[in-house]
Design a protein around this motif. Sequence first.
Motif, mmCIF file in Angstrom:
data_model
loop_
_atom_site.group_PDB
_atom_site.id
_atom_site.type_symbol
_atom_site.label_atom_id
_atom_site.label_comp_id
_atom_site.label_asym_id
_atom_site.label_seq_id
_atom_site.Cartn_x
_atom_site.Cartn_y
_atom_site.Cartn_z
ATOM 1 N N LEU A 195 -13.708 -10.784 23.281
ATOM 2 C CA LEU A 195 -13.122 -9.941 24.328
ATOM 3 C C LEU A 195 -11.781 -9.389 23.853
ATOM 4 O O LEU A 195 -10.903 -10.148 23.465
ATOM 5 N N LYS A 196 -11.648 -8.095 23.917
ATOM 6 C CA LYS A 196 -10.394 -7.465 23.488
ATOM 7 C C LYS A 196 -9.673 -6.826 24.662
ATOM 8 O O LYS A 196 -8.500 -7.037 24.865
ATOM 9 N N GLU A 197 -10.401 -6.038 25.455
ATOM 10 C CA GLU A 197 -9.807 -5.350 26.592
ATOM 11 C C GLU A 197 -10.118 -6.094 27.876
ATOM 12 O O GLU A 197 -11.187 -6.683 28.015
ATOM 13 N N HIS A 198 -9.187 -6.083 28.811
ATOM 14 C CA HIS A 198 -9.367 -6.715 30.120
ATOM 15 C C HIS A 198 -9.792 -8.175 29.974
ATOM 16 O O HIS A 198 -10.703 -8.651 30.646
ATOM 17 N N PHE A 199 -9.127 -8.866 29.083
ATOM 18 C CA PHE A 199 -9.480 -10.249 28.726
ATOM 19 C C PHE A 199 -9.602 -11.143 29.950
ATOM 20 O O PHE A 199 -10.615 -11.823 30.131
ATOM 21 N N TRP A 200 -8.591 -11.165 30.810
ATOM 22 C CA TRP A 200 -8.612 -12.085 31.954
ATOM 23 C C TRP A 200 -9.636 -11.686 33.001
ATOM 24 O O TRP A 200 -10.277 -12.549 33.619
ATOM 25 N N TYR A 201 -9.816 -10.407 33.220
ATOM 26 C CA TYR A 201 -10.820 -9.955 34.190
ATOM 27 C C TYR A 201 -12.206 -10.461 33.790
ATOM 28 O O TYR A 201 -12.921 -11.087 34.582
ATOM 29 N N TYR A 202 -12.611 -10.162 32.554
ATOM 30 C CA TYR A 202 -13.938 -10.575 32.103
ATOM 31 C C TYR A 202 -14.034 -12.090 31.942
ATOM 32 O O TYR A 202 -15.081 -12.679 32.196
ATOM 33 N N GLY A 203 -12.950 -12.719 31.541
ATOM 34 C CA GLY A 203 -12.953 -14.168 31.373
ATOM 35 C C GLY A 203 -13.141 -14.908 32.689
ATOM 36 O O GLY A 203 -13.967 -15.821 32.792
#
Length: 185
Positions: free
Chosen positions: A28-36
């Motif tokens: 994960l590179k972009e929007h790490f916390w959202y997707y995590g």
Amino acid sequence: MNGITLFLIAIALAMDSCAVSIAAGSTLKEHFWYYGIRAAFFFGLFQGGMPIIGYLIGEAGSEIIAPFDHWVAALLLGGIGGKMIYEGVYGNEEEKKGVASLSMLLVLAVATSIDALAVGVTFSLLEIPILVAALVIGIVTFGACIAGIMAGRHVGRFLGRRVELLGGIILIGIGARILIEGIFF
């Protein structure tokens, strides 16, 4: 079943999802916390929900299985643990990515929670209160996935397979304990 055993089962069940989260965290590179956080939520939801479905399936056939419940529980947990160990050694790491896509996340959540369905059947045989167990499994999985996402971000794929191996060993050990208690006690 005591709280420690339930917690260990929850940790063991969370290992597949945690391994996926480690791999996902490393990609994960972009929007790490959202997707995590979204991935951890879905994994926790499915890991907590599948034992309830398994429990209902087990309840439907409990009279037939009751005299052999410790054997069934040991075989299910041993088989799941063995599968986790096999996947930890020979599994394809590329299949454990893709939590940024909602459709792939749902597939991964279902795939990593099939073992929780089998554990739910085992819980019905052992007459374990399923709602408490499901809640513990879901919360532990959510926490393990958050930790996995963060670990994946920092250490990449180094830990992924070792986490699955540990989960498999824990499930086999618990299955062996249930079998021994069922035979000798």
